[in-house]
Write an enzyme that holds these catalytic residues in place. Structure first.
Site, short mmCIF file in Angstrom:
data_model
loop_
_atom_site.label_atom_id
_atom_site.label_comp_id
_atom_site.label_asym_id
_atom_site.label_seq_id
_atom_site.Cartn_x
_atom_site.Cartn_y
_atom_site.Cartn_z
N ALA A 66 64.33 46.34 15.75
CA ALA A 66 63.77 45.37 14.82
C ALA A 66 62.26 45.62 14.81
O ALA A 66 61.71 46.18 15.77
CB ALA A 66 64.08 43.96 15.28
N GLY A 111 67.68 46.69 17.66
CA GLY A 111 68.36 46.36 16.41
C GLY A 111 69.01 47.58 15.76
O GLY A 111 69.97 47.45 15.00
N GLU A 114 72.25 48.01 17.47
CA GLU A 114 73.11 46.91 17.00
C GLU A 114 73.63 47.19 15.59
O GLU A 114 74.79 46.91 15.28
CB GLU A 114 72.33 45.60 17.03
N GLU A 134 65.45 45.51 24.57
CA GLU A 134 64.83 44.19 24.33
C GLU A 134 64.31 43.56 25.61
O GLU A 134 63.30 42.86 25.59
CB GLU A 134 65.85 43.24 23.67
N1 DAK Z 1 58.88 48.04 15.62
C1 DAK Z 1 57.70 48.30 15.02
N2 DAK Z 1 57.12 49.49 15.05
C2 DAK Z 1 57.72 50.47 15.74
C3 DAK Z 1 58.95 50.27 16.42
C4 DAK Z 1 59.54 48.97 16.33
N3 DAK Z 1 60.72 48.69 16.91
N4 DAK Z 1 59.29 51.42 17.02
C5 DAK Z 1 58.32 52.31 16.73
N5 DAK Z 1 57.40 51.74 15.96
C6 DAK Z 1 56.17 52.34 15.44
C7 DAK Z 1 55.14 52.57 16.54
O1 DAK Z 1 54.44 51.37 16.80
C8 DAK Z 1 54.30 53.65 15.93
O2 DAK Z 1 53.45 53.07 14.99
P1 DAK Z 1 51.89 53.57 14.85
O3 DAK Z 1 51.28 53.38 16.20
O4 DAK Z 1 52.01 55.03 14.46
O5 DAK Z 1 51.33 52.71 13.77
C9 DAK Z 1 55.31 54.49 15.14
O6 DAK Z 1 56.46 53.66 14.95
C10 DAK Z 1 55.75 55.74 15.90
O7 DAK Z 1 56.19 55.34 17.18
P2 DAK Z 1 55.62 56.02 18.53
O8 DAK Z 1 54.25 56.53 18.33
O9 DAK Z 1 55.85 55.04 19.62
O10 DAK Z 1 56.63 57.26 18.63
P3 DAK Z 1 57.09 58.00 19.97
O11 DAK Z 1 57.82 59.22 19.51
O12 DAK Z 1 55.95 58.16 20.91
O13 DAK Z 1 58.14 57.00 20.66
C11 DAK Z 1 59.96 55.43 20.66
C12 DAK Z 1 59.34 56.69 20.03
C13 DAK Z 1 61.21 55.05 19.85
C14 DAK Z 1 60.41 55.75 22.12
C15 DAK Z 1 58.91 54.29 20.68
O14 DAK Z 1 58.41 54.13 19.38
C16 DAK Z 1 59.45 52.98 21.12
O15 DAK Z 1 59.65 52.71 22.31
N6 DAK Z 1 59.67 52.09 20.11
C17 DAK Z 1 60.13 50.73 20.39
C18 DAK Z 1 61.56 50.77 20.75
C19 DAK Z 1 62.04 49.39 21.02
O16 DAK Z 1 61.60 48.70 21.94
N7 DAK Z 1 62.95 49.02 20.19
C20 DAK Z 1 63.62 47.74 20.37
C21 DAK Z 1 62.80 46.76 19.67
S1 DAK Z 1 63.34 45.17 20.06
C22 DAK Z 1 65.52 39.50 16.21
C23 DAK Z 1 66.73 40.12 16.27
C24 DAK Z 1 66.83 41.32 16.89
C25 DAK Z 1 65.71 41.87 17.46
C26 DAK Z 1 64.49 41.24 17.37
C27 DAK Z 1 64.38 40.07 16.74
N8 DAK Z 1 65.44 38.18 15.64
C28 DAK Z 1 66.64 37.60 15.22
C29 DAK Z 1 64.17 37.49 15.61
C30 DAK Z 1 65.81 43.12 18.08
C31 DAK Z 1 64.78 43.49 18.83
C32 DAK Z 1 64.54 44.88 18.97
O17 DAK Z 1 65.10 45.73 18.34
#
Ligand code: DAK
Length: 262
Positions: A66, A111, A114, A134
């Site tokens: 997400a 997400g 999911e 998460e």
């Molecule tokens: N959201 C926003 N931006 C994201 C992102 C995300 N989930 N994942 C990556 N990006 C962005 C990065 O911030 C970066 O942006 P800039 O700095 O270039 O502006 C760009 O994409 C490239 O990412 P990286 O520079 O980090 O790329 P790397 O190759 O170094 O790393 C990575 C890739 C996938 C390992 C890393 O980006 C990473 O760890 N990303 C986050 C992964 C993560 O934690 N995903 C789970 C998110 S939590 C909800 C329902 C469900 C959810 C939330 C709310 N509600 C009902 C309210 C679910 C939550 C989630 O999914």
């Protein structure tokens, strides 16, 4: 209305939905989910469309989660609404009367994992990475992950991934039963099309009834069961915690979180 965050195309009886936010690794913004919902709704009973493929633009990510930048300052009430709306769309995918395959072409985190799990099948490219990170953000999955992951891979392994936030590669995802097949990235769409074209030779009524019947075993794909309701309320409760504010702030500020357990 033209969608901003997804591309849609109908080709050879298949609706292709491509999540197209490559700069954010195809992270699911709220609007992206609305657009996916609208595309599914539009083609649900369209005669030319016999199946759906959901994939991500580019070669690096299916969906990296997400969009963290959108919900880092959410209140519990906003979290509840967002989670309920997301559940509605993901349930629509799971109960879609035509086969829906996730072509997982890279990161499928949070997400994204999911979303892939809500599809009827998952075909992954060799570079795909799966996980529910998460917990690193002081949060729990909010789009059905606490329910669908144990359904697919069993409770023990699901809890391991959910509690550690660890990611797994495509080969491990295949071993655990999270994906149906793993192929080189260049062959991903060919493999998905092969499966769909085979299904298209079968009776569409039977196809839709098989999906409906299998889903019935898992609470008909809607959050009537306690598990899905619990996830929504616990997800929303996380948004009342300092840990959640710290976890999302740390991600956005590119630093390690300092969780206080509050
Ligand atoms: N959201 C926003 N931006 C994201 C992102 C995300 N989930 N994942 C990556 N990006 C962005 C990065 O911030 C970066 O942006 P800039 O700095 O270039 O502006 C760009 O994409 C490239 O990412 P990286 O520079 O980090 O790329 P790397 O190759 O170094 O790393 C990575 C890739 C996938 C390992 C890393 O980006 C990473 O760890 N990303 C986050 C992964 C993560 O934690 N995903 C789970 C998110 S939590 C909800 C329902 C469900 C959810 C939330 C709310 N509600 C009902 C309210 C679910 C939550 C989630 O999914």
């Amino acid at each position: 209305m033209q969608a901003e965050n997804i591309l849609t195309e109908v080709r050879d009886n298949t609706l292709y939905i491509t999540i197209n936010r490559p700069k954010a690794l195809n992270a699911l913004s709220i609007k992206t989910i609305v657009e996916i919902d609208e595309a599914l709704e539009e083609y649900m009973y369209h005669e030319d469309v016999k199946g759906v493929v959901i994939t991500g633009a580019g070669e690096k990510a299916f969906v990296a989660g997400a969009d963290i930048s959108e919900f880092s300052d959410f209140t519990p009430e906003q979290g509840k609404t967002m989670s309920e709306n997301g559940h509605d769309t993901f349930d629509k995918i799971e109960s879609y009367p035509k086969p829906v395959i996730a072509a997982v072409n890279g990161y499928a985190l949070g997400g994204g994992c999911e979303l892939a799990m809500a599809c009827h099948m998952r075909i992954a490219s060799e570079n795909a990475i799966f996980g529910q990170p998460e917990v690193n953000l002081g949060l729990i999955p909010g789009y059905g992950g606490t329910q669908r992951l144990p359904e697919l891979i069993g409770k023990g392994k699901a809890l391991e991934l959910l509690l550690t936030g660890d990611s797994i590669n495509a080969a491990m995802a295949l071993e655990l039963g999270l994906v149906n097949d793993v192929v080189p990235q260049s062959e991903l769409m060919k493999r998905v099309q092969e499966i769909l074209q085979k299904i298209y030779t079968k009776g569409p009524v039977a196809v839709s009834k098989i999906i409906q019947s299998v889903n019935a075993h898992y609470r008909s794909g809607s959050y009537v069961g306690d598990g899905y309701k619990t996830e929504i309320s616990q997800f929303s409760a996380c948004m009342d915690s300092e840990d959640f504010r710290e976890g999302t702030a740390a991600f956005l500020e590119k630093r390690k979180p300092q969780f206080q357990g509050r």
